[in-house]
Design a protein around this motif. Structure first.
Motif, short mmCIF file in Angstrom:
data_model
loop_
_atom_site.label_atom_id
_atom_site.label_comp_id
_atom_site.label_asym_id
_atom_site.label_seq_id
_atom_site.Cartn_x
_atom_site.Cartn_y
_atom_site.Cartn_z
N GLU A 143 -8.53 1.64 -12.10
CA GLU A 143 -9.36 2.25 -11.07
C GLU A 143 -10.60 1.39 -10.91
N ARG A 200 0.83 -1.20 0.00
CA ARG A 200 0.00 0.00 0.00
C ARG A 200 0.87 1.25 0.00
N GLU A 213 -3.20 10.80 -1.55
CA GLU A 213 -3.32 9.93 -2.72
C GLU A 213 -2.92 8.51 -2.34
N ARG A 214 -3.52 7.54 -3.05
CA ARG A 214 -3.32 6.14 -2.65
C ARG A 214 -3.16 5.24 -3.88
N ALA A 215 -2.40 4.18 -3.67
CA ALA A 215 -2.28 3.12 -4.66
C ALA A 215 -2.03 1.82 -3.91
N VAL A 216 -2.39 0.72 -4.52
CA VAL A 216 -2.11 -0.59 -3.94
C VAL A 216 -1.56 -1.51 -5.03
N GLU A 219 -11.74 3.70 -1.00
CA GLU A 219 -10.74 4.71 -0.67
C GLU A 219 -10.08 5.31 -1.91
N ARG A 220 -10.61 4.97 -3.09
CA ARG A 220 -10.11 5.51 -4.35
C ARG A 220 -8.61 5.24 -4.52
N GLU A 221 -8.24 4.01 -4.22
CA GLU A 221 -6.85 3.61 -4.46
C GLU A 221 -6.68 3.20 -5.91
N ARG A 244 -11.68 -2.20 -0.54
CA ARG A 244 -10.97 -1.05 0.01
C ARG A 244 -10.52 -0.10 -1.10
N ALA A 245 -10.06 -0.66 -2.20
CA ALA A 245 -9.62 0.19 -3.31
C ALA A 245 -10.78 1.04 -3.82
N ALA A 251 0.41 5.36 0.46
CA ALA A 251 -0.46 6.46 0.87
C ALA A 251 0.41 7.69 1.11
#
Length: 299
Positions: free
Chosen positions: A285, A218, A224-227, A269-271, A265-266, A220
């Motif tokens: 997305e 993860r 901004e977020r990405a996984v 949380e707009r990951e 979760r993605a 963060a």
């Protein structure tokens, strides 16, 4: 089709570089995701082709790639591809593979000595190969200054104490001996379980099923977020229905549960979702749709 390239983006304060060694039609769609029927691919051809599916050959389009993260002044690699000159009798497409991974990486501005951390999301042949390189008659760490983060459950499962994954494949033994065992001998490996924080932006979490120790990373930063989900996803058809497992998932029920949890979760949380092998941009997305999910539109 070979498409060596490097693409860059920024997520908060973290630079993300996608290093592609190879991309093209790979596995037969029906074999890669057996429970996704022919109609699933055909009904979604308008967006699956050409980035994720080649209708003419009915093969899934995939990429062999590594994600480079520059975070907190350090350089982190997420997975290391196949590696050159490996014995992979159970995986003919990777047997004695010869690619220019280190050249592509260097052209992206990353030399082996620059790497501080290597993340293996799991211990499969196409994720740990460049952990090491050939030197003399043996194997040594490719990234001499890096610590290698390997899921403890995978190390136990594929390592000698469990007879290389219960003896499922001769390739399991070769993979461990040339790409993981040398890290133990050199004292470069860090085994972890559950949750492992790399820095203020990056955290590893267990997501078992594909393998016993499969993990996601993860990111963060600055809202901004990405996984980075490794092989929880091989194709976008698994986003449409998370019960669709790849043929490589060792625990299908566990993989499905992990996949749904990560996608929920993605979506909430707009990951950005970053699988190991997606073609196209390599990134997805995800939005909720009823009890399932759909792909969002990147802006």
């Amino acid at each position: 089709m070979t498409q060596e390239s490097a693409q860059r983006m920024v997520v908060g304060d973290v630079e993300v570089i996608r290093v592609v060694e190879w991309q093209g039609p790979f596995a037969a769609a029906g074999e890669l995701v057996p429970s996704a029927g022919e109609e699933t691919w055909k009904d979604n051809e308008d967006w699956l082709a050409p980035d994720h599916w080649d209708p003419e050959s009915d093969r899934a389009v995939m990429a062999l790639q590594t994600w480079v993260l520059r975070s907190g002044g350090r350089t982190i690699l997420v997975d290391t591809g196949v590696g050159n000159g490996r014995e992979r009798p159970g995986a003919p497409q990777f047997h004695h593979w010869q690619g220019d991974f280190l050249g592509v990486l260097e052209r992206a501005g990353v030399r082996p000595e620059d790497v501080d951390v290597v993340v293996n999301t799991h211990v499969h042949a196409d994720h740990v190969g460049w952990n090491t390189r050939a030197e003399g008659r043996g194997w040594v760490p490719t990234f001499p200054n890096a610590e290698y983060l390997v899921p403890a459950a995978d190390d136990a499962h594929f390592g000698p104490d469990n007879a290389y994954g219960g003896g499922r494949s001769q390739s399991d033994r070769f993979v461990y001996e040339d790409s993981v065992a040398p890290l133990h001998r050199e004292g470069r490996i860090v085994l972890w379980d559950g949750v492992h924080r790399i820095d203020e932006h990056l955290t590893l979490e267990s997501a078992p099923g594909h393998t016993p120790g499969s993990a996601v990373l993860r990111l963060a930063s600055e809202g901004e977020r990405a996984v980075f989900v490794g092989d929880l996803l091989h194709s976008p058809v698994q986003i449409l229905d998370p019960t669709h497992n790849s043929c490589f998932c060792l625990d299908p029920r566990g993989a499905s549960a992990s996949r749904r949890r990560i996608l929920e979760r993605a979506a909430d949380e707009r990951e950005l979702v970053v699988p190991a092998h997606f073609g196209g941009s390599g990134i997805a997305e995800v939005r909720r749709e009823g009890s399932g999910f759909r792909l969002g539109v990147r802006r």
